[in-house]
Enzyme design. Structure first.
Site, short mmCIF file in Angstrom:
data_model
loop_
_atom_site.label_atom_id
_atom_site.label_comp_id
_atom_site.label_asym_id
_atom_site.label_seq_id
_atom_site.Cartn_x
_atom_site.Cartn_y
_atom_site.Cartn_z
N ASP A 64 14.81 124.23 68.74
CA ASP A 64 13.82 123.51 69.53
C ASP A 64 12.39 123.78 69.07
O ASP A 64 11.97 124.93 68.93
CB ASP A 64 13.94 123.89 71.01
CG ASP A 64 15.11 123.19 71.69
OD1 ASP A 64 15.54 122.14 71.20
OD2 ASP A 64 15.58 123.72 72.72
N HIS A 88 21.25 124.38 67.59
CA HIS A 88 22.20 123.82 68.53
C HIS A 88 22.34 122.32 68.36
O HIS A 88 21.52 121.66 67.70
CB HIS A 88 21.84 124.18 69.97
CG HIS A 88 20.51 123.68 70.42
ND1 HIS A 88 19.32 124.27 70.05
CD2 HIS A 88 20.15 122.63 71.21
CE1 HIS A 88 18.32 123.64 70.59
NE2 HIS A 88 18.79 122.62 71.30
N ARG A 103 15.17 121.13 81.16
CA ARG A 103 14.91 122.12 80.11
C ARG A 103 13.48 122.62 80.15
O ARG A 103 12.53 121.82 80.19
CB ARG A 103 15.18 121.54 78.73
CG ARG A 103 15.21 122.60 77.61
CD ARG A 103 15.25 121.98 76.24
NE ARG A 103 13.92 121.67 75.74
CZ ARG A 103 13.69 121.01 74.59
NH1 ARG A 103 14.70 120.56 73.86
NH2 ARG A 103 12.44 120.77 74.20
#
Length: 307
Positions: free
Chosen positions: A130, A283, A298
């Site tokens: 991320d 991921h 999130r």
């Protein structure tokens, strides 16, 4: 490196707000087995953790790279408050999918209401860490289940420490000291063609996601361990190499990173909160049938400049 192999206390930020304060909680850390991860059993994140309990959670996060907190019936604000104890929170560039009243939360969802998506429906379609496309990439992300489909919707995680440790010698030599370019726009146009989830970006949004350069191999600032820091989602090229050579090496790194022995698959349960280390893992969203609703919230914690 002064912080290697030491437990660095996250910097204090805005004071968290909790419904109640717990002097201590009786919980345990149970490894999930396999590639990585641990379940934190018996904890209630709607209650503030005392310093000793928080230190245990922090240590477990470093040791296992991914923590699963089951059955967390927390509010968005409690989600934000717990996340903020680890560092400054990042605001995602797609303001269209912020949770109303809580810009720290990105809504990840395939739900469409009144003809408009309520969240980012194609989030995680490619392997990634991320917000690696920022000068200060993410320390970690916390994803909280709101609505789950009856089938599908799993999230896969790959251990980039193991990926680095098991690199073939020739490939490790080829990337020694190299740096790579990360771009939020790497797959953006392709994703727009594949679905209706990605809005056109304004000039201001494009300015927020300019290309950055990071080491191909980074050192974890708290554990001192080395990890690959490239992904198919955001890494576009290796600096200083011909395009064809860069493409070949990146392809080999991407394939090696996601070997089955490096992967944990998370099968979501109601009200799960999953907290993973973006310095250690990449991921991927496993996919959800279009007719089944899925919605998660999130938060993302800002980290350090990779080295």
């Amino acid at each position: 490196m002064s912080q290697s192999n030491a437990l660095r206390q996250p910097e204090a930020h805005a004071a968290p707000r909790y419904a109640s304060v717990s002097p201590s909680q009786d919980f345990s850390i149970r490894p999930l087995g396999g590639a990585m991860g641990a379940e934190v059993v018996g904890i209630d994140l709607s209650r503030e953790l005392d310093p000793a309990d928080f230190a245990r959670v922090h240590r477990a996060h470093l040791d296992h790279h991914l923590l699963v907190f089951r059955g967390q019936r927390i509010t968005p604000q409690q989600h934000i408050d717990f996340s903020r104890r680890f560092g400054r929170l990042m605001i995602h560039v797609l303001h269209q999918f912020h949770l109303p009243g809580h810009p720290e939360i990105l809504v990840v969802s395939n739900i469409v209401e009144n003809g408009r998506p309520v969240g980012l429906g194609d989030a995680g379609k490619y392997w990634h860490s991320d917000i690696s496309y920022k000068e200060l990439p993410s320390l970690g992300s916390l994803l909280h289940a709101q609505e789950l489909p009856a089938q599908g919707g799993d999230t896969l995680f790959a251990d980039m420490h193991r990926a680095y440790d098991t690199l073939p010698a020739a490939l490790r030599a080829a990337i020694g000291g190299r740096r790579a370019v990360h771009s939020y726009l790497a797959k953006y146009g392709q994703l727009q063609k594949e679905g209706a989830w990605r809005p056109d970006l304004s000039a201001r949004q494009v300015e927020q996601v300019r290309e950055v350069v990071h080491p191909v191999v980074r050192t974890h600032p708290e554990s001192g361990r080395r990890a690959l820091f490239v992904s198919e989602g955001f890494t576009t090229r290796i600096e200083g190499l011909p395009e064809d050579e860069s493409r070949q090496i990146l392809g080999e790194l991407f394939a090696h990173s996601v070997r089955p022995e490096h992967i944990y698959r998370h099968v979501w349960q109601a009200h799960d909160l999953v907290f993973w280390d973006n310095r250690s893992l990449i991921h991927l969203a496993g996919g959800t049938p279009d007719h089944l609703r899925r919605k998660l919230y999130r938060t993302t914690i800002e980290g350090d400049a990779p080295f």
